[in-house]
Structure formats: structure tokens, C-alpha cells
Design a protein around this motif. Structure first.
Motif, PDB file in Angstrom:
ATOM      1  N   ASP B 149      20.043  38.617 -47.319  1.00 29.32           N
ATOM      2  CA  ASP B 149      20.489  39.981 -47.649  1.00 29.32           C
ATOM      3  C   ASP B 149      21.767  40.347 -46.883  1.00 29.32           C
ATOM      4  O   ASP B 149      21.873  41.431 -46.299  1.00 29.32           O
ATOM      5  CB  ASP B 149      19.393  41.020 -47.317  1.00 29.32           C
ATOM      6  N   GLY B 150      22.687  39.421 -46.834  1.00 29.93           N
ATOM      7  CA  GLY B 150      23.977  39.705 -46.200  1.00 29.93           C
ATOM      8  C   GLY B 150      23.937  39.814 -44.695  1.00 29.93           C
ATOM      9  O   GLY B 150      24.878  40.300 -44.073  1.00 29.93           O
ATOM     10  N   LYS B 151      22.829  39.341 -44.083  1.00 29.08           N
ATOM     11  CA  LYS B 151      22.733  39.380 -42.623  1.00 29.08           C
ATOM     12  C   LYS B 151      22.175  38.065 -42.095  1.00 29.08           C
ATOM     13  O   LYS B 151      21.405  37.393 -42.770  1.00 29.08           O
ATOM     14  CB  LYS B 151      21.792  40.517 -42.174  1.00 29.08           C
ATOM     15  N   TRP B 152      22.551  37.718 -40.850  1.00 29.53           N
ATOM     16  CA  TRP B 152      21.950  36.555 -40.223  1.00 29.53           C
ATOM     17  C   TRP B 152      20.507  36.861 -39.877  1.00 29.53           C
ATOM     18  O   TRP B 152      20.182  37.970 -39.450  1.00 29.53           O
ATOM     19  CB  TRP B 152      22.721  36.173 -38.955  1.00 29.53           C
ATOM     20  N   SER B 153      19.639  35.858 -40.049  1.00 28.64           N
ATOM     21  CA  SER B 153      18.229  36.111 -39.792  1.00 28.64           C
ATOM     22  C   SER B 153      17.555  34.839 -39.286  1.00 28.64           C
ATOM     23  O   SER B 153      18.000  33.715 -39.542  1.00 28.64           O
ATOM     24  CB  SER B 153      17.585  36.641 -41.083  1.00 28.64           C
ATOM     25  N   LEU B 154      16.476  35.035 -38.526  1.00 28.39           N
ATOM     26  CA  LEU B 154      15.758  33.915 -37.923  1.00 28.39           C
ATOM     27  C   LEU B 154      14.290  33.964 -38.306  1.00 28.39           C
ATOM     28  O   LEU B 154      13.644  35.009 -38.194  1.00 28.39           O
ATOM     29  CB  LEU B 154      15.869  33.977 -36.388  1.00 28.39           C
ATOM     30  N   ASP B 155      13.757  32.820 -38.761  1.00 23.81           N
ATOM     31  CA  ASP B 155      12.310  32.682 -38.936  1.00 23.81           C
ATOM     32  C   ASP B 155      11.741  32.278 -37.579  1.00 23.81           C
ATOM     33  O   ASP B 155      11.775  31.107 -37.188  1.00 23.81           O
ATOM     34  CB  ASP B 155      12.020  31.616 -39.998  1.00 23.81           C
ATOM     35  N   VAL B 156      11.246  33.269 -36.846  1.00 23.95           N
ATOM     36  CA  VAL B 156      10.856  33.052 -35.453  1.00 23.95           C
ATOM     37  C   VAL B 156       9.774  31.988 -35.316  1.00 23.95           C
ATOM     38  O   VAL B 156       9.842  31.116 -34.444  1.00 23.95           O
ATOM     39  CB  VAL B 156      10.417  34.386 -34.797  1.00 23.95           C
ATOM     40  N   GLU B 157       8.767  32.032 -36.200  1.00 22.93           N
ATOM     41  CA  GLU B 157       7.660  31.067 -36.068  1.00 22.93           C
ATOM     42  C   GLU B 157       8.134  29.636 -36.324  1.00 22.93           C
ATOM     43  O   GLU B 157       7.712  28.708 -35.636  1.00 22.93           O
ATOM     44  CB  GLU B 157       6.494  31.442 -36.997  1.00 22.93           C
ATOM     45  N   ALA B 158       9.023  29.492 -37.288  1.00 27.42           N
ATOM     46  CA  ALA B 158       9.563  28.149 -37.563  1.00 27.42           C
ATOM     47  C   ALA B 158      10.370  27.654 -36.360  1.00 27.42           C
ATOM     48  O   ALA B 158      10.303  26.481 -35.973  1.00 27.42           O
ATOM     49  CB  ALA B 158      10.435  28.176 -38.812  1.00 27.42           C
ATOM     50  N   PHE B 159      11.131  28.551 -35.757  1.00 30.60           N
ATOM     51  CA  PHE B 159      11.915  28.169 -34.575  1.00 30.60           C
ATOM     52  C   PHE B 159      10.991  27.750 -33.433  1.00 30.60           C
ATOM     53  O   PHE B 159      11.228  26.746 -32.754  1.00 30.60           O
ATOM     54  CB  PHE B 159      12.809  29.335 -34.146  1.00 30.60           C
ATOM     55  N   LEU B 160       9.929  28.517 -33.218  1.00 28.53           N
ATOM     56  CA  LEU B 160       9.001  28.185 -32.130  1.00 28.53           C
ATOM     57  C   LEU B 160       8.330  26.839 -32.391  1.00 28.53           C
ATOM     58  O   LEU B 160       8.012  26.097 -31.455  1.00 28.53           O
ATOM     59  CB  LEU B 160       7.953  29.300 -31.971  1.00 28.53           C
ATOM     60  N   GLU B 161       8.148  26.507 -33.672  1.00 28.25           N
ATOM     61  CA  GLU B 161       7.602  25.201 -34.034  1.00 28.25           C
ATOM     62  C   GLU B 161       8.605  24.100 -33.634  1.00 28.25           C
ATOM     63  O   GLU B 161       8.228  23.099 -33.028  1.00 28.25           O
ATOM     64  CB  GLU B 161       7.345  25.183 -35.554  1.00 28.25           C
ATOM     65  N   THR B 162       9.870  24.310 -33.970  1.00 27.20           N
ATOM     66  CA  THR B 162      10.923  23.356 -33.586  1.00 27.20           C
ATOM     67  C   THR B 162      10.963  23.173 -32.079  1.00 27.20           C
ATOM     68  O   THR B 162      11.242  22.080 -31.571  1.00 27.20           O
ATOM     69  CB  THR B 162      12.311  23.869 -34.050  1.00 27.20           C
ATOM     70  N   ALA B 163      10.713  24.267 -31.357  1.00 27.98           N
ATOM     71  CA  ALA B 163      10.871  24.253 -29.899  1.00 27.98           C
ATOM     72  C   ALA B 163       9.699  23.614 -29.163  1.00 27.98           C
ATOM     73  O   ALA B 163       9.735  23.479 -27.939  1.00 27.98           O
ATOM     74  CB  ALA B 163      11.071  25.687 -29.396  1.00 27.98           C
ATOM     75  N   LYS B 164       8.668  23.208 -29.908  1.00 31.26           N
ATOM     76  CA  LYS B 164       7.493  22.606 -29.260  1.00 31.26           C
ATOM     77  C   LYS B 164       7.896  21.352 -28.494  1.00 31.26           C
ATOM     78  O   LYS B 164       8.592  20.495 -29.030  1.00 31.26           O
ATOM     79  CB  LYS B 164       6.419  22.263 -30.299  1.00 31.26           C
ATOM     80  N   GLY B 165       7.445  21.229 -27.280  1.00 31.39           N
ATOM     81  CA  GLY B 165       7.742  20.039 -26.494  1.00 31.39           C
ATOM     82  C   GLY B 165       9.055  20.096 -25.759  1.00 31.39           C
ATOM     83  O   GLY B 165       9.362  19.213 -24.959  1.00 31.39           O
ATOM     84  N   ALA B 166       9.849  21.117 -26.009  1.00 32.69           N
ATOM     85  CA  ALA B 166      11.138  21.224 -25.301  1.00 32.69           C
ATOM     86  C   ALA B 166      10.914  21.650 -23.858  1.00 32.69           C
ATOM     87  O   ALA B 166       9.978  22.384 -23.558  1.00 32.69           O
ATOM     88  CB  ALA B 166      12.037  22.235 -26.000  1.00 32.69           C
ATOM     89  N   LYS B 167      11.785  21.176 -22.982  1.00 28.84           N
ATOM     90  CA  LYS B 167      11.728  21.641 -21.597  1.00 28.84           C
ATOM     91  C   LYS B 167      12.374  23.013 -21.485  1.00 28.84           C
ATOM     92  O   LYS B 167      11.913  23.865 -20.729  1.00 28.84           O
ATOM     93  CB  LYS B 167      12.478  20.637 -20.698  1.00 28.84           C
ATOM     94  N   VAL B 168      13.460  23.192 -22.258  1.00 24.01           N
ATOM     95  CA  VAL B 168      14.215  24.438 -22.173  1.00 24.01           C
ATOM     96  C   VAL B 168      14.541  24.947 -23.571  1.00 24.01           C
ATOM     97  O   VAL B 168      14.983  24.184 -24.431  1.00 24.01           O
ATOM     98  CB  VAL B 168      15.549  24.236 -21.413  1.00 24.01           C
ATOM     99  N   VAL B 169      14.328  26.236 -23.793  1.00 24.91           N
ATOM    100  CA  VAL B 169      14.843  26.903 -24.984  1.00 24.91           C
ATOM    101  C   VAL B 169      16.040  27.731 -24.541  1.00 24.91           C
ATOM    102  O   VAL B 169      15.990  28.443 -23.531  1.00 24.91           O
ATOM    103  CB  VAL B 169      13.774  27.795 -25.633  1.00 24.91           C
ATOM    104  N   LEU B 170      17.122  27.580 -25.288  1.00 19.10           N
ATOM    105  CA  LEU B 170      18.350  28.291 -24.954  1.00 19.10           C
ATOM    106  C   LEU B 170      18.644  29.262 -26.074  1.00 19.10           C
ATOM    107  O   LEU B 170      18.739  28.872 -27.232  1.00 19.10           O
ATOM    108  CB  LEU B 170      19.484  27.266 -24.834  1.00 19.10           C
ATOM    109  N   LEU B 171      18.775  30.540 -25.734  1.00 18.60           N
ATOM    110  CA  LEU B 171      19.092  31.539 -26.757  1.00 18.60           C
ATOM    111  C   LEU B 171      20.336  32.313 -26.363  1.00 18.60           C
ATOM    112  O   LEU B 171      20.638  32.453 -25.177  1.00 18.60           O
ATOM    113  CB  LEU B 171      17.901  32.479 -26.966  1.00 18.60           C
ATOM    114  N   ASN B 172      21.037  32.773 -27.375  1.00 19.29           N
ATOM    115  CA  ASN B 172      22.279  33.515 -27.135  1.00 19.29           C
ATOM    116  C   ASN B 172      22.287  34.699 -28.090  1.00 19.29           C
ATOM    117  O   ASN B 172      22.751  34.625 -29.201  1.00 19.29           O
ATOM    118  CB  ASN B 172      23.495  32.589 -27.376  1.00 19.29           C
ATOM    119  N   SER B 173      21.693  35.793 -27.616  1.00 19.13           N
ATOM    120  CA  SER B 173      21.606  37.014 -28.422  1.00 19.13           C
ATOM    121  C   SER B 173      22.084  38.178 -27.568  1.00 19.13           C
ATOM    122  O   SER B 173      21.548  38.375 -26.479  1.00 19.13           O
ATOM    123  CB  SER B 173      20.149  37.240 -28.864  1.00 19.13           C
ATOM    124  N   PRO B 174      23.100  38.937 -28.003  1.00 18.50           N
ATOM    125  CA  PRO B 174      23.921  38.783 -29.197  1.00 18.50           C
ATOM    126  C   PRO B 174      24.632  37.423 -29.230  1.00 18.50           C
ATOM    127  O   PRO B 174      24.993  36.898 -28.195  1.00 18.50           O
ATOM    128  CB  PRO B 174      24.944  39.914 -29.063  1.00 18.50           C
TER     129      PRO B 174
END
Lengths: 393, 393
Positions: B149-174
Motif C-alpha cells: 500500500d505504498g509503504k515499507w512494511s515488515l512481516d515481523v513473525e517471518a523475520f523472527l523465523e529468519t532470525a532463529k539461531g542468530a547470535k545477533v539481530v541488527l535493526l535500524n529503525s528509523p
């Protein structure tokens, strides 16, 4: 909780020992009237003509990002300064401005080291020299200087033997803490052998101008070609009393300069432009100041070394460069405990030898970049503890 | 020559790609009249009241080494600023002053990463975010934001699935480059899951104050406890137009502060004391400036986004924060080549999407922290290349 998570704070960082001197200094914060001679720092602020240039640049709005290798005018000024100092052309394509000598060392190691590589250096040594490659996953090997005829000395061939198989040899001449200085012949011999082996040499020459005869200490730049595997580290800190500014530079093989530029981009990017303006003025108008500082340090060295050597139990190889007395007090069995006691009872802050990767107890570093008044007072306060070390320790 | 020596310049550093944008900018140095909109930098110098404070400090001789974690007065000021901004106490024992946001990220990763650990982040992303852990030997995994809908968006649950097993999650918001901003609910959910897993979260919040409604973007600090495995990165660069100063800070779990202090000692040690004085003034007297800048950026965003969206072939999700338009030109098959062409033919400098770890061609970042005049001129120059992209690319 996963197993990985439970390991918690067991990263490589945790395993690198903290700065012993910094810990002592922090603990001594509340000791009133302490004379702090532990850190390596001139006792005077940056000369006014240098500060004024930074203020001018700030007023002119020079507050934007600078180029990764430094502003072109500063790289030019460094190239000219180095070329004049060493009597040979050192091209601007070999110069990278860095955010402190420590940053320069980090960039130097990052540009040539791989996990598991070996780095060889001399001791006594400024501990950060080895902590930096350790944090980058390197193995480190040390080779000890000896005291001969009241002076620090190096068996060059034995050292080169130790250095066999190393990826990087790290040298710091003039040396912190000992004031040891390699001769031009020793430098030529080391360069020759490392060139033949293809070994990288990182030469930390931040005390190059803190010498008591001549304009500068012998440099590896004098006996090398541009594409030798040589990286020279310099800093504005000691020479121009600019410790707080965090400004240094690297002299690189031209082919390594783009690599350092790339890494710098991912590190600090570049020093503030207003500081870089000040640095140009330091290089171009600082010679009188540098010469006066060398005279002051020589005077302070004589004062301190004579004062220390008046005590029978003290060994103090007379430094040829830098601004430290590195001396041994007979009978001391634990330098850190003794340094802690000196804080409390003599109210003098010294850096214990343990901080310089030395196993033998009894050694201390005293920075004599101080006023006569402070140094005389410190010597007087230390006096009973130098004479009576055997009983106290 | 030993085999080891022959490997030569094959260190880890060589394998990290250089900054695409920096390369383009260097190549464009000689293009006269270029409007450079590629770097993320306000178009105005640091406000006078901040510069004046640095000049005062310099004149007062504040040029000596500072404490590894920063001068106590600045740590206090940051603690007060953060506590007021987020409406909860953020203790001074959690604050470390750093020499830029980049340095802050380096220290953050160094304090928790081990060789071979995995770091997960979102794309599009500022490339240094991943180059830094890569240089430290980490593996990196990315997860893409979507346009909805003309905006950036994140599927949070899918991202958390990707992040499984990671030592570090890096986010940059804004986010740089998209202006995407996590909602308070998304932040709470991510914090909850990572806390449960014991995963480290490094949250780069350097654009926290560059928002168009409210005082600040939602922060992970608002939904966390001091001892959560959370490290927040901030910088003075964007908020107070201090890009050249190289000043940032970390907010840490109190138990991690001594670790960062130790690593900082082996890195740059500490920012210049005169810069730290200026930083206090920015924090304490900068609110009017920050509010004015937010208004300016909102105006510039509307100007630029409307200008871009007037072209049928352009997709431009409207940013909610930061000062970038990140947009796609239909039909472009090679963003780097197209950016190079735009330098030559439109005389406008854009950062190609490839610089932000995005595979899909056609994306560009435009920094709108500029005057209306420059932005209007740039839009006019770009106009034919946005309409005709299909034919040109």
C-alpha cells in the motif's frame, strides 16, 4: 534459552586483559594531591596556534564528512612533512589520515591480518600494541629486550630468528616504555631480512620526534621502497601535545592505500575537518615547538634518571628517546601491589611493569613530561620507597 | 618467499566490498555543477552555539586524553537526555561515548561477536551495518522489507523465523535508506521473542529524532529492562548536523559497559574533550534546532516525493522518517550504470540501490536534506530520465 545464548559474554573481547594502568588510575581518582605520572601525555595543552586554527575552521562551517583517507590538504601536508623529514619523496598516495595512532594500528592490522596469523613484537611493550591484533584473532609472540651496560639493547639476529614464520612483525622504535631506539644499521638489517621473507612490518613510530639528538629517530621509511611490505604508524599526540584530538596517520605501500580507505569507511570514516585543519598548522608551523619540547624532555629525563639512580636499589637504563623512565626497584615482588601502595602512601601514580607485558617484577614506568616542580616533589615522595623496597614489598 | 607471504593481500579486508556510493562519488569529483544527493548528510553546518562551545573548550586548554567511556559530564548529559526523551530512567552506567555511530557499531559487535557467529538484519540496509560484522568474521543473513500500500512494511513473525539461531539481530529503525519505522507494537513483540531466545539485539537508532510526528521514533529502550541483551546505537551526526565531528554513543546493559570500556581503550580510546563539551550543548540546548530540522525535512520529503511520484514509472514508498527518498524507476536493469549515467547526463548524484544490499535493480536513494532550490533543480534535471527510463536503461 539456546545453548548459544547461554554462553553470554564469552566473546573474544572478554578474554583480552583490561588496561592495568587504567584500572589503577580509576581506583586512584579519589586520592587527593596525587601526582599522576602513569599516562603517556605531555603536561601542557595543545599550543594556541594549533587550537586557533581549529576554531577558525569551525567558525567557517567546516563540520561535514571528510574523505575516508583524510582531507586532501592534510594528506598533502603530511606527504611534504615526511618527505622533508626523511630526505626522500613520500608520495601522497601512501598517506592515510587516521583517528588516532590507535586507530592507525587497528587499520594497519585489519588490512593485512587473518584469523590465526602470528604477530611478533618486542617487550617491554605498550600493551595495546598486542591487544589490537589479539582482538582481531591473531596469535602473538614476544621477544624481550635486554639491559646491557645500563642501556636497553636488542640482539637483532636472535629477534629475526623468533620472527620466522610470523605474518607480521610489529616494532615500536622509539619505544614506549623503555625509550629504546633501533639504530639505522639495525633498521636496515631488519628491513632486508623481512623483505626477503615477504613478512609484513608494522612500525609504530609515534615517538619519532621525541629524541634528544637530531631531528628524528631512524625510520624504516629511510631504508625502504614504496612497495615494501611496510606500514608506518604516526600520531599527532605526543609530538604536538595533541593527545585528546585523536589524530594520526599511516604511511602505506601505494597498493594498500585503497584497502585502508575501504576499511576506514567501515570504522570511523574520517577525522573531523576542523581537526585536520589544525593538524596542517601543527606540521607546517610546529618545528619550534617540537624542538623546545625535545629540550624540555631531555632536561626532565636527566632530572628524573639522576634522582632515581641515586638510590642503590634502582636500575634505570637511561632512555634515548620518548618521555618515560622505565626503572626497576630491587626486592619488589609484585609491581601492581607496589604501585597501589605508592598511590596510597607516596601519592605518586606509576604504571607497573606488568602493564608492559613483562614477567619480571619490580619494574615501573614514570612519564617525565612534567614540570620540574612536580618531578622533584614526586622524587622526594618516592624516595623512601625506593630505598626501602626490600622491606616493604 | 614463504607460501604465507605469497598470499599477500588476501586478508579478510580485501573480501569486503568497497562502498559503491563512495566509488561513484570519487569518480564524479570532476563533474562540474553536479548536485550531490548521495550521501546522508544535512546540508547545513553545525549550529553556531555548538561550534562556539568547542572553540571555548579549546581556548581553555581542554586537549588532553579523555576517559575511555567519555567525559563524565557528557555521560551525565546523555543519561539525562535519554531519560527525558523516553520517560524512564536510563542510568549513566549504561552510557558509552563513541567516536561516531560507526565506531559505536564496531564496539557493539566486538563486545558480543565471535568468529563464525550469525548476524541477521533487514534490507534495504545501510551497507556498513553488515560490513562491520563481516570484517569481524561473522556470517550475515538478510531479510527483505516489502512494499505494501505504498509503504515499507515488515512481516515481523517471518523475520523472527529468519532470525532463529542468530547470535545477533541488527535493526535500524528509523531506517536508512527506506525511512521505514517499526511501530511500538512491533518493537515490543521483537524484544519479547529475542529476550526469550537470549539473542543479542543491536538497535541502530541514529535517526531516532528525524521523524515527522512526535519527538522521537519508538525505541527498544522503551520496552526493555537494563539487563536485556540490547545495545542501542546513537549518533550526533544527523540530529544536530554534526556529521564531521564523529561523535556517537551506546546505551548498554550495565554489565557490558566495562567490556566496551576495555575495547574502546584498544580502539580510539575517547573522543576529543572539546567535541564532548560541544555535544553537551547540543543535547541541552538543541531542541529548537531539532524541531526545526524535522519540519524542514518533512517539507523537503513532500516536495521530493511528489516530484518523483508525478512520473508514472516511479515507485516511491513515502518515508515516515529519516531524510531519504528511496525509489524505483521502472525499466532500469542496472542501477549502478544508471546512476553513473545520471551523473554525466543529469548532473545529479544518487546512490544506487545495489549499495543497500538489494538485489532488485532500479532502486535509488536520494538524500533530501537540501534547499528547495537544489531539490527543485535536481527534480527538473532528473525528470527526463524518470519518464524515459525504459528506453535509456
Amino acid at each position: 534459552m539456546t545453548i548459544e545464548a547461554k554462553q553470554g559474554l564469552e566473546s573474544r573481547a572478554i578474554q583480552v586483559p583490561p588496561s592495568i594502568t587504567r584500572e589503577l588510575a580509576n581506583a586512584a581518582m579519589s586520592v587527593e594531591g596525587l601526582i599522576p605520572l602513569w599516562f603517556g601525555e605531555p603536561n601542557i595543552p595543545t599550543p594556541k596556534f594549533i587550537c586557533d586554527e581549529a576554531a577558525r575552521s569551525l567558525a567557517a562551517g567546516e563540520t561535514f564528512y571528510a574523505e575516508g583517507l583524510g582531507r586532501p590538504y592534510l594528506r598533502d601536508a603530511i606527504s611534504s612533512y615526511m618527505s622533508a623529514l626523511y630526505g626522500k619523496s613520500i608520495g601522497v598516495d601512501r598517506i592515510a589520515v587516521t583517528v588516532s595512532g590507535g586507530n592507525a594500528l587497528n587499520l594497519a592490522f585489519q588490512s593485512v591480518l587473518e584469523e590465526g596469523d602470528t604477530v611478533v613484537t618486542l617487550t617491554p611493550a605498550f600493551p595495546n600494541l598486542l591487544s589490537i591484533p589479539k582482538l582481531q584473532g591473531a596469535r602473538t609472540i614476544t621477544h624481550a629486550l635486554e639491559v646491557k651496560d645500563g642501556k636497553w639493547s636488542l640482539d637483532v639476529e636472535a629477534f629475526l630468528e623468533t620472527a620466522k614464520g610470523a605474518k607480521v612483525v610489529l616494532l615500536n622504535s622509539p619505544s614506549n616504555p623503555t625509550g629504546f631506539m633501533l639504530t639505522k644499521d639495525e633498521i636496515a638489517r631488519i628491513m632486508e631480512v623481512l623483505r626477503e621473507r615477504g613478512t609484513w612490518l608494522i612500525s609504530d613510530e609515534v615517538y619519532a620526534r621525541t629524541v634528544y639528538s637530531g631531528k628524528a629517530a631512524p625510520s624504516f621509511l629511510e631504508v625502504s621502497e614504496p612497495e615494501d611490505r611496510l606500514i608506518v604508524v604516526n600520531s599527532f599526540s605526543k609530538t604536538w601535545a595533541m593527545t585528546g584530538w585523536r589524530l594520526g596517520w599511516l604511511t602505506l605501500p601505494p597498493s594498500l592505500t585503497p584497502v585502508v580507505e575501504k576499511i576506514a569507511e567501515f570504522s570511523i570514516a574520517s577525522a573531523p575537518p576542523f581537526s585536520q585543519r589544525a593538524a596542517v598548522v601543527a606540521l607546517e608551523q610546529g618545528e619550534e615547538f617540537v624542538a623546545q619540547m625535545a629540550k624540555n624532555y631531555q632536561h626532565a629525563r636527566d632530572l628524573v634518571c639522576n634522582g632515581l639512580l641515586a638510590h642503590e636499589g634502582v636500575t634505570c637504563p637511561v632512555p634515548e628517546s620518548a618521555f618515560y623512565a622505565y626503572f626497576k626497584v630491587d626486592g619488589v615482588t609484585d609491581s601492581i601491589a607496589y604501585a597501589r601502595m605508592l598511590i596510597e602512601e607516596a601519592k605518586v601514580g606509576l604504571a607497573p611493569g606488568d602493564a608492559f607485558l613483562v614477567g619480571e617484577p619490580g619494574w615501573f614506568r614514570l612519564c617525565f613530561a612534567q614540570t620540574d616542580e612536580q618531578l622533584n616533589e614526586a622524587l622526594e615522595r618516592l624516595s623512601p620507597f625506593l630505598a626501602k623496597a626490600r622491606e616493604i614489598a
